[in-house]
Design an enzyme around this catalytic site. Sequence first.
Site, PDB file in Angstrom:
ATOM      1  CD1 TRP A 192     -63.307 -32.188  40.124  1.00  0.00           C
ATOM      2  CD2 TRP A 192     -63.501 -32.417  37.904  1.00  0.00           C
ATOM      3  NE1 TRP A 192     -64.608 -32.588  39.844  1.00  0.00           N
ATOM      4  CE2 TRP A 192     -64.744 -32.737  38.484  1.00  0.00           C
ATOM      5  CE3 TRP A 192     -63.373 -32.503  36.517  1.00  0.00           C
ATOM      6  CZ2 TRP A 192     -65.846 -33.129  37.742  1.00  0.00           C
ATOM      7  CZ3 TRP A 192     -64.482 -32.902  35.764  1.00  0.00           C
ATOM      8  CH2 TRP A 192     -65.702 -33.207  36.373  1.00  0.00           C
TER       9      TRP A 192
ATOM     10  CE1 TYR B 175     -67.364 -37.466  36.150  1.00  0.00           C
ATOM     11  CE2 TYR B 175     -66.522 -37.440  33.899  1.00  0.00           C
ATOM     12  CZ  TYR B 175     -67.576 -37.556  34.784  1.00  0.00           C
ATOM     13  OH  TYR B 175     -68.850 -37.767  34.307  1.00  0.00           O
TER      14      TYR B 175
ATOM     15  CG  ASP C 134     -67.145 -32.380  42.311  1.00  0.00           C
ATOM     16  OD1 ASP C 134     -67.133 -32.141  41.096  1.00  0.00           O
ATOM     17  OD2 ASP C 134     -68.191 -32.516  42.974  1.00  0.00           O
TER      18      ASP C 134
END
Length: 496
Positions: free
Chosen positions: A428, A432, A448
Site C-alpha cells: 500500500w 502511494y 486501501d
Amino acid sequence: MNQQVLDREACYRALLTRDARFDGQFYTAVLSTGIYCRPICPARPPKIENCLFLPSAAAAHQMGFRPCLRCRPEVNPAKQRTWAGSNLVDHALRWITEGAFDDDCVEHLAERLGVSGRHLRRLFARELGTTPIAVAQAQRVLLAKKMIVETTLSMTDVAIAAGFGSVRRFNDAIQRNYGRAPKTMRHTSTSNGNMTAGITLKLPFTPPYDWEAMIDFLAGRAIPGVEAVDAGKYARSFQWDGMHGVVEVQQESETNHLLATIYATEVPPIGMIVARLRRLFDLDANIGMIDAHLSADPRLAARVRERPGLRVPGSWDLFELTVRAVLGQQISVAAATTLSGRLVATLGEPIKGDFGAALEKTGISMIFPLPAAVMTANLTPIGLTRAREKALQSLATAVHEDRLFFQPQPSPNKTIEKLCELPGIGPWTAHYIAMRGYRDPDAFPHSDLGLLRALETKNGRPTPAELLALAEAWRPWRAYGAMRLWVQPKILPAAR
C-alpha cells in the site's frame, strides 16, 4: 506523441482549429518564417507545405527555429508522459529541469540513470526527436524568457536563475533564439526584483482543473511548520544547497494558470522550483483524455460529470513524501499530520531569512528534516513505535548513503519491489509513493479501505482482488480512478 507517430494531417487540423487539447502535444515549425509555435497560436495559420510538426520545443531549437513571441512556447503546459513510454526519459527530464545537467555532460546524466550515454541519446531521439543537451539548452532559454516577461529580476539574476553559466552566455542565447537583446523583451524598464520580497510566475495548465479538490487534499495532509493552506492558497518552505525559501501558490480565477510567488534568501534555481510545483499540482496531465477514459466505466461516469478536472496531487520531495507515508500507516490522516509536525519540530531546521509578511501569513517556520538528521535520531519521544522508528531510520540511511536511491527502475513494478525492500514499507505504501512521488498514473493501492468502501453496494464491498480486477478497465489511469474514489466516495454509479 513521439516523432514516429505524429500525424501530419491531424496536427494541421488541430492547428487550424487552435485546439487547446493538443497544446504541448506538438509544435509547428514554420519553414517560411523560421519560427515555431504552439497549436493555439493566434497568428494566421501557415500553409501546410510550410509546416514541420515536431514533438518537443527542444527539437525546434536544435533545428534553429525561434520561439514565437505571440503564443509564447515558454508558458505552454508540457505534455504528460506515461510509464508506457520511457521511464528513463521521464527521470532524465526531471533531473535536467532540476539542474542536474548544468555541465551538459550526457555521460554523467546517463550514469545516474544506470545506462550508457548512447542508449540515453537513442531514447531521447525516439521520444522527443532531439538530444539531452538540446533539451537542457531549450529549457534554459524558455525559462529565461518567462522570467524576463513575468518578473522584475535583473538580467544578471535571470541568467543565474535560469541556469546559464554566465551573463554573456545568457545574452548570446537570447539574441540567437529571439533575434533581440534580453532588455528589449521586457515590457517595463523596472529591473529591481528582490527575491526576499518575492517574484511571481504563471504556471499554465490545460483545463479543466478542480482546484478545490487539490487544495482540500493538500490541506488535510499539510505538514505543520513546513506547509500551510489558508484561504485557497498553498504555501511551503524549501531549501537548496543551504539557501532557504518559501513559495505560495494560488489559482488565478478565470485563467488557465496558477500563480506561484517565490521568496528566497538568494536567487534560487527557478527551473527546479517550477518543475517541482508542476509535479505537485499535476499541471501536465492530459486531463481531458483521462476523464474521457474513466467516464467509460459506469462506476466513475457520474463522478467525472460532477467534478471534471480532478488531478492526482504529487509531491515536492520524494524523501519528505515517503516519511509522511510511513507515518500515516494504519492511523488517521489527522494523527499522521500531528506526528509529522512533531518530527519537524524535533529535527527540522528553522528557516533562515527575513521574508516578512510571507512567513507571518502562512505560519511556516521550519525546513523539513534532511535524511542525515533522521537516520540516527531517537524518534520514540514524538510518539512512534520502535518498528516505525526503525523504518524511518532505515529509509533515511538508505537515502543519505545512496544519492541515487530514488533513481528510476526498469518498470513501475520494479519500483514497487525496491520500495518494499525497506523495513516498514508494504505494497500500500509503495503504491502511494509511486502514485504521488514517482507520478506513476497507473499506481493503484487496491487494498486501501477507502477505495473498497467507495464501491460498496447493498451486496457488500468488493475484496481487494475484485477491486483490482474491475480497475483493469481504468488502465493506464488507475491512480486518477483512485483519487476519484477518495474524493467522491458517495457518488452512485450511473444506471445501466
